[in-house]
Enzyme design. Structure first.
Site, PDB file in Angstrom:
ATOM      1  N   HIS A 177      -1.117  -2.899  -1.663  1.00  0.00           N
ATOM      2  CA  HIS A 177      -1.622  -3.918  -0.717  1.00  0.00           C
ATOM      3  C   HIS A 177      -1.889  -5.264  -1.398  1.00  0.00           C
ATOM      4  O   HIS A 177      -2.130  -6.256  -0.703  1.00  0.00           O
ATOM      5  CB  HIS A 177      -2.925  -3.454  -0.056  1.00  0.00           C
ATOM      6  CG  HIS A 177      -2.774  -2.240   0.819  1.00  0.00           C
ATOM      7  ND1 HIS A 177      -1.885  -2.196   1.865  1.00  0.00           N
ATOM      8  CD2 HIS A 177      -3.394  -1.036   0.790  1.00  0.00           C
ATOM      9  CE1 HIS A 177      -1.972  -0.991   2.456  1.00  0.00           C
ATOM     10  NE2 HIS A 177      -2.873  -0.276   1.817  1.00  0.00           N
TER      11      HIS A 177
ATOM     12  N   ASP B 266       3.251   6.241   0.924  1.00  0.00           N
ATOM     13  CA  ASP B 266       1.835   6.116   1.269  1.00  0.00           C
ATOM     14  C   ASP B 266       1.750   5.910   2.787  1.00  0.00           C
ATOM     15  O   ASP B 266       2.629   5.273   3.382  1.00  0.00           O
ATOM     16  CB  ASP B 266       1.229   4.924   0.530  1.00  0.00           C
ATOM     17  CG  ASP B 266      -0.280   4.821   0.708  1.00  0.00           C
ATOM     18  OD1 ASP B 266      -1.012   5.241  -0.209  1.00  0.00           O
ATOM     19  OD2 ASP B 266      -0.725   4.328   1.765  1.00  0.00           O
TER      20      ASP B 266
ATOM     21  N   HIS C  17      -0.031   4.071   4.521  1.00  0.00           N
ATOM     22  CA  HIS C  17      -0.216   2.671   4.909  1.00  0.00           C
ATOM     23  C   HIS C  17       1.013   1.851   4.503  1.00  0.00           C
ATOM     24  O   HIS C  17       1.645   2.145   3.491  1.00  0.00           O
ATOM     25  CB  HIS C  17      -1.451   2.080   4.222  1.00  0.00           C
ATOM     26  CG  HIS C  17      -2.711   2.821   4.520  1.00  0.00           C
ATOM     27  ND1 HIS C  17      -3.202   3.809   3.694  1.00  0.00           N
ATOM     28  CD2 HIS C  17      -3.573   2.727   5.567  1.00  0.00           C
ATOM     29  CE1 HIS C  17      -4.330   4.289   4.216  1.00  0.00           C
ATOM     30  NE2 HIS C  17      -4.565   3.654   5.356  1.00  0.00           N
TER      31      HIS C  17
ATOM     32  N   ASP D 154      -1.980   9.992   1.298  1.00  0.00           N
ATOM     33  CA  ASP D 154      -2.849   9.914   2.478  1.00  0.00           C
ATOM     34  C   ASP D 154      -2.107  10.203   3.783  1.00  0.00           C
ATOM     35  O   ASP D 154      -2.710  10.160   4.855  1.00  0.00           O
ATOM     36  CB  ASP D 154      -3.569   8.558   2.537  1.00  0.00           C
ATOM     37  CG  ASP D 154      -2.707   7.392   2.092  1.00  0.00           C
ATOM     38  OD1 ASP D 154      -1.481   7.563   1.938  1.00  0.00           O
ATOM     39  OD2 ASP D 154      -3.273   6.298   1.894  1.00  0.00           O
TER      40      ASP D 154
HETATM   41 ZN   LIG Z   1      -2.703   4.369   1.739  1.00  0.00          ZN
END
Ligand SMILES: [Zn+2]
Length: 338
Positions: A123, A158, A160, A245
């Protein structure tokens, strides 16, 4: 198969003063997972990243500000992202782990590498920490490789979207970025029409999937999109943003992967690049057992030790399959897909 495990004690010292899901125990779980995988682990210590490389991705103002913030005692960089005085050393070594692994792999030290690092990276933006990330570990490694003349494929599983990584390579045709992620979800980016521009047109592929998706649609996404696109791109190196995740036990997200799905995804990538040209990076994942078991499965997959009958755990609903069809249609403008 030998796997470099790139770690450092400083990664345990980056710890929030109050409870936070991005916590040191995650590293222990990942390390145990690699120990349980059918591979020979070769442990090496991460070294701090070269400043010129760090500042080729992040602005020198940002790097100086993070250093000053940590030295002054730390605090919250954003509502999700903390720093303490020990964070600086952890962050520069997390960022340095990938380039170090690349050098060791080029010397023939192992067939793959796993950077068991914190803080995570995907991120992180050029001028901004977010989503538990400070420096973009995988992007720095991709930049290092691309600047040395290599073509790099990044696969990000991931849960996200790796907005920082996408942002850094959105107009860079040397780096293919493919992300599978829950959508809509944090950080809000990652829709299927974000396909890149300029020299990077077509080299940014998002596979947004709704909450409640299972491994069946992930596996099909690999067969129909990830592998065809990646093979046509023809990378020299494969980097994986290996977050855990999307596991069904994870407390922060609503995707239902199981260990066997990670084994499947890793195994399907094995022939994409020559041996010794794969580096995985720990990103998210907040259930310790899920991290341990999924890391073990990932490296079993890379080692070719998988049970073809295992999983997936359930059936995705029609919305997930529709999303995949939309992705195929969007990507078909630039690549031959199924
Ligand atoms: Zn994540």
């Amino acid at each position: 198969m030998r796997v470099l495990a790139v770690g450092h004690p400083s990664f345990q010292m980056h710890r929030s003063p109050t409870w936070h899901p991005e916590r040191p125990d995650r590293l222990t779980a990942a390390h145990e997972g690699l120990e349980q995988a059918p591979v020979q682990m070769v442990e090496i210590q991460a070294t701090p990243i070269d400043t010129d490389l760090l500042e080729s991705v992040h602005s020198s103002e940002y790097v100086t500000a993070i250093h000053g913030f940590c030295s002054a005692g730390g605090g919250d960089l954003d509502p999700d992202t903390y720093a303490v005085p020990e964070t600086w050393d952890a962050a520069v070594r997390s960022a340095g782990a990938g380039p170090l692994a690349v050098g060791r792999l080029e010397e023939g030290a192992a067939e793959a590498a796993f950077c068991i690092v914190r803080p995570p990276g995907h991120h992180a933006m050029p001028n901004r920490a977010m989503g538990f990330c400070i420096f973009n570990n995988i992007a720095l490694t991709a930049r290092h490789l691309a600047d040395a003349g290599h073509k790099v494929a990044i696969v990000d599983w991931d849960v996200h979207h790796g907005n920082g990584t996408q942002d850094l390579f959105i107009s860079d045709g040397r780096v293919l970025y493919i992300s599978l992620h829950q959508f809509p979800f944090y950080p809000g980016t990652g829709w299927l029409d974000e396909l890149g521009y300029g020299p990077g047109t077509g080299t940014n592929v998002n596979i947004p999937l709704p909450s409640g998706s299972y491994g069946d649609v992930y596996r099909e996404a690999f067969r129909r999109v990830v592998l065809p696109v990646a093979r046509q791109f023809g990378p020299d190196w494969l980097l994986v943003s290996a977050g855990y995740d999307a596991h069904l036990r994870d407390p922060l997200a609503e995707v239902n992967l199981i260990e066997a799905d990670y084994a499947y995804m890793a195994n399907s990538l094995v022939d994409l690049v020559p041996q010794g040209r794969t580096v995985a990076f720990l990103e998210g994942g907040y259930d310790l057992d899920a991290i341990r078991d999924s890391v073990a499965a990932t490296f079993a997959g890379f080692a070719g030790v998988i049970d073809p009958a295992a999983g997936p755990h359930g059936q995705s609903d029609p919305a997930a399959w529709r999303s995949l069809e939309l992705v195929e249609r969007a990507v078909a403008e630039f690549w031959e897909v199924h």
